[in-house]
Design a protein around this motif. Structure first.
Motif, mmCIF file in Angstrom:
data_model
loop_
_atom_site.group_PDB
_atom_site.id
_atom_site.type_symbol
_atom_site.label_atom_id
_atom_site.label_comp_id
_atom_site.label_asym_id
_atom_site.label_seq_id
_atom_site.Cartn_x
_atom_site.Cartn_y
_atom_site.Cartn_z
ATOM 1 N N ALA A 104 2.150 30.388 65.662
ATOM 2 C CA ALA A 104 1.884 29.178 66.462
ATOM 3 C C ALA A 104 2.210 27.941 65.638
ATOM 4 C CB ALA A 104 0.424 29.142 66.909
ATOM 5 N N ARG A 105 2.795 26.952 66.288
ATOM 6 C CA ARG A 105 3.141 25.682 65.639
ATOM 7 C C ARG A 105 2.135 24.633 66.134
ATOM 8 N NH1 ARG A 105 8.289 23.921 63.707
ATOM 9 N NH2 ARG A 105 9.267 25.670 64.778
ATOM 10 N N ARG A 106 1.032 24.457 65.367
ATOM 11 C CA ARG A 106 -0.058 23.597 65.822
ATOM 12 C C ARG A 106 -0.421 22.502 64.826
ATOM 13 N NH1 ARG A 106 -4.103 28.526 67.778
ATOM 14 N NH2 ARG A 106 -2.652 29.450 69.297
ATOM 15 N N TRP A 107 0.167 22.511 63.639
ATOM 16 C CA TRP A 107 -0.274 21.611 62.579
ATOM 17 C C TRP A 107 0.900 20.779 62.059
ATOM 18 C CZ3 TRP A 107 -1.285 26.739 63.123
ATOM 19 C CH2 TRP A 107 -2.628 27.111 63.344
ATOM 20 N N VAL A 108 0.576 19.637 61.504
ATOM 21 C CA VAL A 108 1.588 18.779 60.881
ATOM 22 C C VAL A 108 1.042 18.313 59.529
ATOM 23 C CG1 VAL A 108 0.725 16.686 62.021
ATOM 24 C CG2 VAL A 108 3.089 16.773 61.199
ATOM 25 N N ASP A 109 1.920 18.296 58.542
ATOM 26 C CA ASP A 109 1.524 17.917 57.187
ATOM 27 C C ASP A 109 1.770 16.434 56.967
ATOM 28 O OD1 ASP A 109 0.914 17.694 54.540
ATOM 29 O OD2 ASP A 109 2.161 19.374 53.860
ATOM 30 N N LEU A 110 0.692 15.658 56.848
ATOM 31 C CA LEU A 110 0.780 14.220 56.598
ATOM 32 C C LEU A 110 0.194 13.882 55.225
ATOM 33 C CD1 LEU A 110 -0.456 12.924 60.086
ATOM 34 C CD2 LEU A 110 1.916 13.209 59.320
ATOM 35 N N GLY A 111 0.393 14.800 54.281
ATOM 36 C CA GLY A 111 -0.328 14.690 53.020
ATOM 37 C C GLY A 111 -1.563 15.558 53.071
ATOM 38 N N VAL A 112 -2.227 15.518 54.225
ATOM 39 C CA VAL A 112 -3.259 16.485 54.582
ATOM 40 C C VAL A 112 -2.830 17.148 55.889
ATOM 41 C CG1 VAL A 112 -5.146 15.269 53.452
ATOM 42 C CG2 VAL A 112 -4.569 14.693 55.797
ATOM 43 N N VAL A 113 -3.180 18.398 56.035
ATOM 44 C CA VAL A 113 -2.778 19.125 57.243
ATOM 45 C C VAL A 113 -3.660 18.705 58.408
ATOM 46 C CG1 VAL A 113 -2.498 21.398 58.289
ATOM 47 C CG2 VAL A 113 -1.932 21.064 55.875
ATOM 48 N N VAL A 114 -3.029 18.272 59.512
ATOM 49 C CA VAL A 114 -3.749 17.762 60.682
ATOM 50 C C VAL A 114 -3.384 18.592 61.904
ATOM 51 C CG1 VAL A 114 -4.091 15.752 62.182
ATOM 52 C CG2 VAL A 114 -3.742 15.422 59.726
ATOM 53 N N GLN A 115 -4.378 18.859 62.760
ATOM 54 C CA GLN A 115 -4.135 19.515 64.037
ATOM 55 C C GLN A 115 -4.327 18.488 65.152
ATOM 56 O OE1 GLN A 115 -6.451 23.050 64.723
ATOM 57 N NE2 GLN A 115 -5.490 23.490 66.692
ATOM 58 N N PRO A 116 -3.225 17.873 65.612
ATOM 59 C CA PRO A 116 -3.324 16.762 66.579
ATOM 60 C C PRO A 116 -3.995 17.128 67.896
ATOM 61 C CG PRO A 116 -1.136 16.860 65.601
ATOM 62 C CD PRO A 116 -1.837 18.110 65.193
ATOM 63 N N SER A 117 -3.922 18.389 68.284
ATOM 64 C CA SER A 117 -4.534 18.783 69.558
ATOM 65 C C SER A 117 -6.033 18.540 69.549
ATOM 66 C CB SER A 117 -4.234 20.251 69.861
ATOM 67 O OG SER A 117 -4.696 21.086 68.810
ATOM 68 N N GLU A 118 -6.666 18.644 68.370
ATOM 69 C CA GLU A 118 -8.103 18.382 68.275
ATOM 70 C C GLU A 118 -8.409 16.906 68.534
ATOM 71 O OE1 GLU A 118 -10.711 20.331 67.894
ATOM 72 O OE2 GLU A 118 -9.535 22.171 67.830
ATOM 73 N N ILE A 119 -7.505 16.037 68.110
ATOM 74 C CA ILE A 119 -7.683 14.599 68.338
ATOM 75 C C ILE A 119 -7.739 14.307 69.834
ATOM 76 C CG2 ILE A 119 -6.629 12.308 68.035
ATOM 77 C CD1 ILE A 119 -5.407 13.349 65.439
ATOM 78 N N MET A 120 -6.916 15.024 70.603
ATOM 79 C CA MET A 120 -6.807 14.749 72.033
ATOM 80 C C MET A 120 -8.064 15.143 72.799
ATOM 81 S SD MET A 120 -3.999 13.234 72.141
ATOM 82 C CE MET A 120 -4.070 12.927 73.903
ATOM 83 N N LYS A 121 -8.920 15.994 72.228
ATOM 84 C CA LYS A 121 -10.156 16.361 72.921
ATOM 85 C C LYS A 121 -11.049 15.149 73.152
ATOM 86 C CE LYS A 121 -10.400 21.115 71.169
ATOM 87 N NZ LYS A 121 -11.156 22.069 70.317
ATOM 88 N N ILE A 122 -10.995 14.176 72.234
ATOM 89 C CA ILE A 122 -11.754 12.940 72.393
ATOM 90 C C ILE A 122 -10.870 11.807 72.880
ATOM 91 C CG2 ILE A 122 -13.056 11.165 71.146
ATOM 92 C CD1 ILE A 122 -14.669 13.650 71.644
ATOM 93 N N ALA A 123 -9.620 11.761 72.388
ATOM 94 C CA ALA A 123 -8.709 10.671 72.768
ATOM 95 C C ALA A 123 -8.396 10.679 74.261
ATOM 96 C CB ALA A 123 -7.413 10.769 71.962
ATOM 97 N N MET A 124 -8.302 11.872 74.844
ATOM 98 C CA MET A 124 -7.937 11.965 76.260
ATOM 99 C C MET A 124 -9.000 11.359 77.175
ATOM 100 S SD MET A 124 -5.315 13.187 78.027
ATOM 101 C CE MET A 124 -5.403 11.659 78.937
#
Length: 371
Positions: A104-124
């Protein structure tokens, strides 16, 4: 006298920090966390350091909770658009050059590994609550259409990763805001009919493992050592707990390693085996208290934005608990949804802590407005 003055001054120093918390809500959350930690100790006895990490995650969640409770809802509303846009950009980044783990491609490395989908649970829900707040009193079908498009974009990106569980949670979070904003029941019925009619198309778009989960739900015995193993073993554990359970640390299904993911998604099976039906009733009662207190905060919220956001967060808690208990009990497909404030996990704890903090912020600033 000096001792009394010192005690008083210490109390005066601490009081502003404690006032950030809504007492009934923090007590309920703390009780769920306590029961969850006790269960995790048993479930994770073969995983050194798991309990320590869990306690660390709880501390981080409380810090996030406290920070969110200190931020006024008006300020939270200003973060809605930037947070949503950031989440979309990161989801696109994941699709282009995200990290691949376990297929699965769910994470992005920005210096620290981030899972953006988790952000959307509150951002949405924040974004949609902001959207309807700006259009308060003039809500028409066009506004609901635009809101639907804003919801579909991140959900589609998350499903492509693929991450069916998180995409369903984000979809639910956004839908709750749209529904609470006044979506007509006629539209809901029409949408339900459309979804039912499109099921063959949706089925063809699912990945093989996702189809397998649905088929396994219907009859897990078709693949008892493969896709059906999770459901079969978890239901055996729940049933073997009986009325009073086998006792703490005495669950055979868990300690003989028959229950997979027993510290995360399937921890409810461990709890059911050790504490039985009585324990389950107590846990359900605690979740009902959590949802009830959250609903009271949502109902008393002073603005449309805070009402919609609090209502959505409340229903997110319900969705987490219902879906997790449903999949562990074998009445819903296995979609990888943790039991809130109970399952082991880092990102989910931060997201849930943020949600509780937002509820506390809404309640606290409502009291400040009334005083």
């Amino acid at each position: 006298m000096s001792d009394q003055m010192n005690k008083r001054s210490l109390g005066q120093i601490i009081q502003p920090y404690i006032q950030m918390f809504d007492v009934p809500l923090i007590l309920i959350v703390s009780m769920i966390l306590a029961v969850g930690t006790v269960t995790l100790y048993s479930a994770g006895i073969d995983f050194p350091g798991r309990v320590e990490d869990h306690v660390r995650n709880i501390v981080i969640a409380f810090v996030v909770m406290w920070i969110a409770a200190a931020i006024p809802p008006q300020t939270l509303m200003r973060f809605a658009v930037p947070l949503y846009v950031t989440g979309i950009v990161l989801l696109v980044a994941v699709a282009q050059f995200g990290l691949i783990r376990n297929g699965a491609r769910r994470w992005v490395d920005l210096g620290v590994v981030v899972q953006p989908s988790e952000i959307m649970k509150i951002a949405m829900p924040m974004m949609l609550a902001w959207f309807f707040q700006k259009r308060e009193g003039v809500t028409r079908w066009r506004e609901f259409l635009v809101a639907g498009l804003m919801l579909i974009a991140p959900v589609g990106l998350i499903m492509r990763q693929p991450d069916l569980g998180t995409s369903l949670l984000v979809l639910a979070a956004g839908f709750y805001v749209i529904f609470l904003a006044g979506l007509s029941w006629k539209v809901l019925v029409a949408a339900a009919i459309s979804v039912a009619a499109s099921l063959p198309v949706v089925w063809s778009m699912l990945h093989d493992y996702q189809r397998g989960r649905v088929l396994t739900l219907i009859d897990p015995t078709t693949d008892p050592l493969g896709k059906g193993f999770h459901i079969i073993q978890s239901t055996i554990a729940i049933g073997s707990g009986g009325i009073t359970g086998k006792g703490w640390l005495n669950g055979t299904q868990a300690h003989l390693e028959f229950i997979p993911e027993r510290t995360t998604d399937f921890i409810f099976a461990v709890f059911s085996e050790e504490f039985g039906l009585i324990g389950n009733c107590v846990l359900l009662f605690l979740y009902l208290l959590l949802i009830g207190r959250s609903m009271i905060i949502a109902a008393n919220a002073p603005t449309l934005f805070s009402r919609l956001l609090a209502g959505a967060i409340t229903l997110i808690f319900f969705t987490y608990a219902f879906v997790n208990m449903g999949m562990v009990s074998g009445i819903l497909p296995v979609v990888g949804v943790p039991l809130p404030f109970f399952s082991y996990g880092g990102t989910a704890f931060v997201t849930l802590g943020l949600g509780v903090g937002i509820l506390m912020s809404i309640q606290r600033h409502r009291k400040l407005m009334q005083s």
